[in-house]
Structure formats: structure tokens, C-alpha cells
Design an enzyme around this catalytic site. Structure first.
Site, PDB file in Angstrom:
ATOM      1  N   HIS A 131      -3.245  -6.205   2.724  1.00 12.44           N
ATOM      2  CA  HIS A 131      -2.332  -7.198   3.309  1.00 12.44           C
ATOM      3  C   HIS A 131      -2.987  -8.541   3.611  1.00 12.44           C
ATOM      4  O   HIS A 131      -2.358  -9.427   4.185  1.00 12.44           O
ATOM      5  CB  HIS A 131      -1.709  -6.647   4.605  1.00 12.44           C
ATOM      6  CG  HIS A 131      -0.831  -5.446   4.356  1.00 12.44           C
ATOM      7  ND1 HIS A 131      -0.374  -4.633   5.357  1.00 12.44           N
ATOM      8  CD2 HIS A 131      -0.327  -4.930   3.205  1.00 12.44           C
ATOM      9  CE1 HIS A 131       0.370  -3.660   4.849  1.00 12.44           C
ATOM     10  NE2 HIS A 131       0.413  -3.818   3.538  1.00 12.44           N
ATOM     11  N   ASP A 165       1.634   8.484   6.848  1.00 15.56           N
ATOM     12  CA  ASP A 165       2.488   7.507   6.166  1.00 15.56           C
ATOM     13  C   ASP A 165       2.480   7.821   4.669  1.00 15.56           C
ATOM     14  O   ASP A 165       3.360   8.539   4.174  1.00 15.56           O
ATOM     15  CB  ASP A 165       1.961   6.090   6.468  1.00 15.56           C
ATOM     16  CG  ASP A 165       2.628   5.011   5.627  1.00 15.56           C
ATOM     17  OD1 ASP A 165       3.681   5.281   5.022  1.00 15.56           O
ATOM     18  OD2 ASP A 165       2.094   3.882   5.564  1.00 15.56           O
ATOM     19  N   HIS A 214       8.451  -1.075   9.517  1.00 15.74           N
ATOM     20  CA  HIS A 214       8.800  -2.061   8.474  1.00 15.74           C
ATOM     21  C   HIS A 214       7.947  -1.806   7.223  1.00 15.74           C
ATOM     22  O   HIS A 214       7.133  -0.885   7.205  1.00 15.74           O
ATOM     23  CB  HIS A 214       8.520  -3.470   9.013  1.00 15.74           C
ATOM     24  CG  HIS A 214       7.064  -3.703   9.349  1.00 15.74           C
ATOM     25  ND1 HIS A 214       6.514  -4.939   9.536  1.00 15.74           N
ATOM     26  CD2 HIS A 214       6.034  -2.812   9.516  1.00 15.74           C
ATOM     27  CE1 HIS A 214       5.231  -4.830   9.812  1.00 15.74           C
ATOM     28  NE2 HIS A 214       4.909  -3.560   9.814  1.00 15.74           N
ATOM     29  N   GLU A 233       1.716  -9.292   7.339  1.00 14.76           N
ATOM     30  CA  GLU A 233       2.528  -8.812   8.464  1.00 14.76           C
ATOM     31  C   GLU A 233       2.404  -9.692   9.703  1.00 14.76           C
ATOM     32  O   GLU A 233       2.831  -9.311  10.790  1.00 14.76           O
ATOM     33  CB  GLU A 233       2.193  -7.350   8.769  1.00 14.76           C
ATOM     34  CG  GLU A 233       2.526  -6.450   7.574  1.00 14.76           C
ATOM     35  CD  GLU A 233       2.435  -4.967   7.856  1.00 14.76           C
ATOM     36  OE1 GLU A 233       1.868  -4.576   8.890  1.00 14.76           O
ATOM     37  OE2 GLU A 233       2.950  -4.187   7.031  1.00 14.76           O
ATOM     38  N   LYS A 277       9.881   5.172   7.003  1.00 13.55           N
ATOM     39  CA  LYS A 277      10.217   3.958   6.247  1.00 13.55           C
ATOM     40  C   LYS A 277      11.370   4.327   5.323  1.00 13.55           C
ATOM     41  O   LYS A 277      11.211   5.175   4.427  1.00 13.55           O
ATOM     42  CB  LYS A 277       9.035   3.528   5.387  1.00 13.55           C
ATOM     43  CG  LYS A 277       7.813   3.015   6.142  1.00 13.55           C
ATOM     44  CD  LYS A 277       6.629   2.940   5.174  1.00 13.55           C
ATOM     45  CE  LYS A 277       5.492   2.098   5.691  1.00 13.55           C
ATOM     46  NZ  LYS A 277       4.265   2.284   4.855  1.00 13.55           N
ATOM     47  N   GLU A 281      -2.905   6.048  12.063  1.00 18.71           N
ATOM     48  CA  GLU A 281      -2.034   6.366  10.923  1.00 18.71           C
ATOM     49  C   GLU A 281      -2.895   6.389   9.659  1.00 18.71           C
ATOM     50  O   GLU A 281      -3.797   5.567   9.495  1.00 18.71           O
ATOM     51  CB  GLU A 281      -0.978   5.256  10.842  1.00 18.71           C
ATOM     52  CG  GLU A 281      -0.066   5.319   9.643  1.00 18.71           C
ATOM     53  CD  GLU A 281       0.839   4.085   9.622  1.00 18.71           C
ATOM     54  OE1 GLU A 281       1.175   3.545  10.700  1.00 18.71           O
ATOM     55  OE2 GLU A 281       1.180   3.645   8.515  1.00 18.71           O
ATOM     56  N   LYS A 291       6.653  -0.181  14.615  1.00 16.63           N
ATOM     57  CA  LYS A 291       5.764  -1.256  14.148  1.00 16.63           C
ATOM     58  C   LYS A 291       6.573  -2.143  13.222  1.00 16.63           C
ATOM     59  O   LYS A 291       7.179  -1.691  12.256  1.00 16.63           O
ATOM     60  CB  LYS A 291       4.483  -0.723  13.522  1.00 16.63           C
ATOM     61  CG  LYS A 291       4.574   0.078  12.254  1.00 16.63           C
ATOM     62  CD  LYS A 291       3.171   0.198  11.649  1.00 16.63           C
ATOM     63  CE  LYS A 291       3.193   0.782  10.267  1.00 16.63           C
ATOM     64  NZ  LYS A 291       1.900   0.752   9.584  1.00 16.63           N
ATOM     65  N   GLU A 347      -4.623  -2.327   9.389  1.00 17.89           N
ATOM     66  CA  GLU A 347      -3.863  -2.778  10.574  1.00 17.89           C
ATOM     67  C   GLU A 347      -4.548  -2.413  11.887  1.00 17.89           C
ATOM     68  O   GLU A 347      -4.927  -1.262  12.097  1.00 17.89           O
ATOM     69  CB  GLU A 347      -2.461  -2.142  10.566  1.00 17.89           C
ATOM     70  CG  GLU A 347      -1.703  -2.448   9.290  1.00 17.89           C
ATOM     71  CD  GLU A 347      -0.347  -1.751   9.219  1.00 17.89           C
ATOM     72  OE1 GLU A 347       0.170  -1.283  10.254  1.00 17.89           O
ATOM     73  OE2 GLU A 347       0.185  -1.664   8.103  1.00 17.89           O
ATOM     74  N   ASP A 392      -3.857   1.464  11.686  1.00 18.36           N
ATOM     75  CA  ASP A 392      -3.473   2.006  10.381  1.00 18.36           C
ATOM     76  C   ASP A 392      -4.509   1.544   9.369  1.00 18.36           C
ATOM     77  O   ASP A 392      -4.368   0.474   8.764  1.00 18.36           O
ATOM     78  CB  ASP A 392      -2.074   1.534   9.951  1.00 18.36           C
ATOM     79  CG  ASP A 392      -1.722   2.087   8.562  1.00 18.36           C
ATOM     80  OD1 ASP A 392      -2.503   2.924   8.042  1.00 18.36           O
ATOM     81  OD2 ASP A 392      -0.687   1.680   7.998  1.00 18.36           O
ATOM     82  N   SER A 446       0.879  -1.181   0.000  1.00 18.21           N
ATOM     83  CA  SER A 446       0.000   0.000   0.000  1.00 18.21           C
ATOM     84  C   SER A 446       0.910   1.223   0.000  1.00 18.21           C
ATOM     85  O   SER A 446       1.114   1.872   1.008  1.00 18.21           O
ATOM     86  CB  SER A 446      -0.911  -0.014   1.224  1.00 18.21           C
ATOM     87  OG  SER A 446      -0.182   0.024   2.425  1.00 18.21           O
TER      88      SER A 446
HETATM   89  P1  PGA Z   1       3.103  -1.245   3.128  1.00 17.73           P
HETATM   90  O1  PGA Z   1       2.226  -1.216   4.441  1.00 17.73           O
HETATM   91  O2  PGA Z   1       4.471  -1.641   3.490  1.00 17.73           O
HETATM   92  O3  PGA Z   1       2.379  -2.242   2.276  1.00 17.73           O
HETATM   93  O4  PGA Z   1       3.038   0.157   2.570  1.00 17.73           O
HETATM   94  C1  PGA Z   1       2.646  -0.665   5.644  1.00 17.73           C
HETATM   95  C2  PGA Z   1       1.900   0.566   5.986  1.00 17.73           C
HETATM   96  O5  PGA Z   1       0.970   1.014   5.263  1.00 17.73           O
HETATM   97  O6  PGA Z   1       2.199   1.179   6.993  1.00 17.73           O
HETATM   98 ZN    ZN Z   2       0.635   2.842   6.758  1.00 12.73          ZN
END
Ligand code: PGA
Ligand code: ZN
Length: 432
Positions: A154, A312, A365, A204, A337, A285, A388, A163, A241, A41
Site C-alpha cells: 500500500h 484475512d 474496507h 489507506e 470484506k 491480522e 478498519k 498496516e 496487519d 493484497s
Molecule cells: P487490500 O488490503 O484491500 O489491499 O487487500 C487490506 C487488507 O489486507 O486488509
Molecule cells: Zn489484511
């Protein structure tokens, strides 16, 4: 400390997709490597992963071109560089690439080399990575926010939000907090099984059952916390999230997987208000989509003094975007990230900007991960207070927890646990 050669291999990530592993060799004989993660995502303004696009290999997802770039152009550019000058090295990589989003050499090629360089420098200077990156300041061990129910992109279930995390803040140490989280993860599994729900996991490592609606996920988790012997709110709080950029369709939030009614921005804000008042939620998030900046501003004005609002997809670990957000009053925290921006230096610059401006920092991650534990060290180095990196299973996630246990042990008596203070200051006054 000079680089003698730079190499790369095509590795695999936790989804079985190719990714870049980069190696740095120093003249003194030091060798270090790093493996790059990959998201599903993703934010529109993330640095660009270079994929081969050859349909005959890995469905077009091969990274042989990026690997070749490391072995040829990047190797030639970096031989002789002082590996401890991370900024100069990263600037050289950015200049060599020449595009605003690292699309020519590939952000995957560039980041692999940047991370491997940091690791080589740490090793050559005889320091653990977190000390090399963070200096000698005393940083707390982060609260592990375990993503125990997976939905969205996911998992193949009926849950739209991506999440649902538990954050065991009321513990004396990281290891104890982690134990509380893992026990709750196991209690949740028993609960789901007892009620006839599937206990297979998503990308995840959180469970991915079909549920009636997204709120059921929260209810299940609260029951699991109690079943494990803990108090929701007092021992363990919740983080979400929903990754709503994935739901956003021309100004409307569409709940395709669960079939719930579409929502406007106003209705989404109302939903978060209701949930924050009803449940011990301390962090949301991507509560709104990356292109819904007006909504974000309003959301921040409404809930920003009650809950940590993490950007994010909207910020993409990008200092320039974060600067704009700070000026506009958008969010109060940023997800970090490494591969969204593509170098270690820019990542640290983003963290510093956030910390200087009173924004929270939440190290993360990707959904496509590897056994590389770089982010565990990064979380301690930055003193970000919460991380996370998965749930209660899947080796690529557990590897980061194990690294944090190791760091905590190595710090001995000077180790401390961030607890609720690891979250944005806005929530500390509203302890549930
Ligand atoms: P992604 O998901 O690594 O698939 O982007 C993690 C997130 O959205 O925080
Ligand atoms: Zn996110």
C-alpha cells in the site's frame, strides 16, 4: 418491493482504477446504488473481479464487461424479484454465474447488485441500512482502528508490514474515540515531520515514511499517542496487519522492502510473541501467510488466548474456509470484506458462523475504496465491535467515519460504544 430494472456504470475507485457501480430500480419508484471496492493484497481464494483485459483502456483494468453483464443477464434474471428477499436474490446471482468463484459474471458485477438490492430494500421499507441488515437488536458502535502508518503493497516506502493501526478504545462514544484517533494521527504527522520523515500518505491514508525497520513504526506511534495526550494501552491500543502472505516465498518470510533478514515461521511466531509482550498490541491480522496453516495452528495455540488473531487472506470471508479453520483451531477472528465473497447474504452467513463459534468479527474496507459507506452500516448491523476503514485523511475512508457519526447521532441515548469489549474476548482479560 419488486425490481423493475437493474443497471450499472463504470466508476472509479480511490486508486483511479475502474470499478462497478450498480443500480436497482423498484416498481414503487425507489432507486438505490452501490459501488464495489477492490483490494491490492488479495487472498488467493477471493471471489474473482472481472476486468476487461483490454490494454487500450485503463491498462486492461476496465470493467465494461462486468457492467454489460449487469445490464443484460443480471437485469433479465432479476426483474420481478422481491428485493427484500436478499437470500433468494443472491442465490439466483450465484446460480446464474455458475462458477465457484463468481468469475463468469464477475464478483464485482454480482456484489454491486447485491449491495444495491440491500440498500433499495432498506429504503423501500423506510429503514436505515444498518437496521435493515441487523434487525432491531441493540448493537454497539465499533471502535475505529486507524491505519496510521502504511507499508507493504500500500505504499512505496521501506516498510514491509502493511498496516499499523491505533484503536482508541477508552472513550465514551464513537465520536470521542474517533477524535482521540484523529488527534493522534495529527500528532504523528508533526512528529514525523520534526524528525525529517516524509508525511505523504499511502493507499489507506496512513503516513508512508521510509523507516529503519518495521519496529520503528510502532515506536513512532507510541510517541504520537503520548504527544496527543493519551496513554498507550490504557486509552489507545495497537492493531497490526502485516499482510504476511505478501512476504511469503516458498516457506520463508522475505523482507524485501526494508532489507531485514528473512524469517522462518518459527521466527515470525517468536517475533509476534516478543511484540505482544513488549507493546500494547491487542490484534494481529494475517500474522502468518495464507498457505502457512500449520504455522497458524501453532501461532493460535501460542498467542490465541492473549491477542485477537484475525484471518484475512487465509479465510477470504468464506464460510466454508472459516468452518475448516474453526475445526482446526486456526485463528480466533475473521476479517469481513464483502468483495472477498461477493454477496451480502454470504457475508452475513460468514459473520453469523464466526459469532456462533466465538470468533471475532472485524469489518473492513479495501485498499481500493470508494465513497460508498455500506461497511459502516454493516459494522453496526453485525455488532462486530471494531472496524478498519482507513486513517485520518482521504475522503473515501472519512466517508465511513462520517456515516458512523451520523448513525451514532440517530441512535440518541441508546447509542453505546464497544470499547475494548468490541475485540475478541481473549484480549479483555489481558488489558495492557
Ligand atoms: P487490500 O488490503 O484491500 O489491499 O487487500 C487490506 C487488507 O489486507 O486488509
Ligand atoms: Zn489484511
Amino acid at each position: 418491493m419488486k425490481i423493475s430494472s437493474v443497471g450499472a456504470l463504470e466508476f472509479l475507485d480511490s486508486r483511479g482504477n475502474p470499478t462497478v457501480s450498480a443500480q436497482i430500480h423498484l416498481q414503487d419508484g425507489t432507486v438505490a446504488s452501490a459501488i464495489v471496492p477492490s483490494g491490492a493484497s488479495t487472498g488467493e481464494r477471493e471471489a474473482a473481479e472481472l476486468r476487461d483485459g483490454d490494454p487500450n483502456r485503463y491498462g486492461g483494468k476496465g470493467v465494461q464487461t462486468a457492467v454489460t453483464h449487469v445490464r443484460t443477464e443480471i437485469h433479465a434474471a432479476l426483474v420481478g424479484y422481491d428485493v427484500t428477499d436478499q437470500k433468494r436474490l443472491d442465490d439466483r446471482l450465484i446460480e446464474l454465474d455458475g462458477t465457484p468463484n463468481k468469475s463468469r459474471l464477475g464478483a464485482n458485477a454480482i456484489l454491486g447488485v447485491s449491495m444495491a438490492a440491500a440498500r433499495a430494500a432498506a429504503s423501500a421499507t423506510g429503514q436505515p441500512l444498518f437496521k435493515y441488515l441487523g434487525g432491531n437488536q441493540e448493537s454497539p458502535l465499533p471502535v475505529p482502528c486507524l491505519n496510521v502508518i502504511n507499508g507493504g503493497r500500500h505504499a512505496d516506502n521501506t516498510v514491509d508490514f502493511q498496516e499499523f493501526q491505533i484503536a482508541p478504545h477508552n472513550a465514551s462514544s464513537f465520536s470521542e474515540g474517533l477524535r482521540m484517533g484523529i488527534e493522534t494521527f495529527h500528532a504523528l504527522k508533526t512528529l514525523l515531520r520534526t524528525e525529517g520523515k516524509a508525511t505523504g500518505v499511502g493507499d489507506e491514508g496512513g503516513f508512508a515514511p521510509d523507516l529503519g525497520n518495521d519496529e520503528d513504526a510502532v515506536e513512532f506511534i507510541l510517541r504520537a499517542i503520548e504527544k496527543a495526550g493519551y496513554r498507550p494501552g490504557e486509552d489507545i491500543v495497537l492493531c497490526l496487519d502485516p499482510a504476511t502472505s505478501e512476504l511469503w516465498n516458498n516457506g520463508t518470510y522475505v523482507f524485501e522492502k526494508s532489507g531485514q533478514e528473512d524469517m522462518t515461521t518459527q521466527e515470525m511466531i517468536q517475533l509476534w510473541k516478543t511484540w505482544v509482550n513488549k507493546y500494547p498490541i491487542v490484534l494481529i491480522e494475517d500474522a502468518l501467510a495464507e498457505n502457512d496453516w500449520l504455522g497458524w495452528k501453532q501461532l493460535t495455540a501460542t498467542l490465541g488466548n492473549q491477542v485477537e488473531l484475525v484471518g484475512d487472506d487465509i479465510f477470504c470471508t468464506n464460510p466454508a474456509i472459516l468452518q475448516e479453520a474453526i475445526e482446526k483451531g486456526v485463528g480466533n477472528s475473521i476479517l469481513i470484506k464483502l468483495n472477498q465473497i461477493g454477496t451480502v447474504s454470504e457475508t452475513l452467513e460468514c459473520v453469523q458462523l464466526a459469532q456462533k463459534c466465538g470468533y471475532g468479527v472485524y469489518v473492513s474496507h479495501r485498499s481500493g475504496e470508494t465513497e460508498d459507506t455500506f461497511i459502516a452500516d454493516l459494522a453496526v448491523a453485525t455488532g462486530c465491535g471494531h472496524i478498519k476503514t482507513g486513517s485520518g485523511c482521504r475522503g473515501e475512508r472519512i466517508a465511513k467515519f462520517n456515516r458512523l457519526i451520523e448513525i451514532e447521532h440517530s441512535l440518541g441515548d441508546s447509542a453505546c460504544y464497544a470499547g475494548l469489549g468490541g475485540f475478541h474476548q481473549s484480549i479483555v482479560s489481558t488489558q495492557h
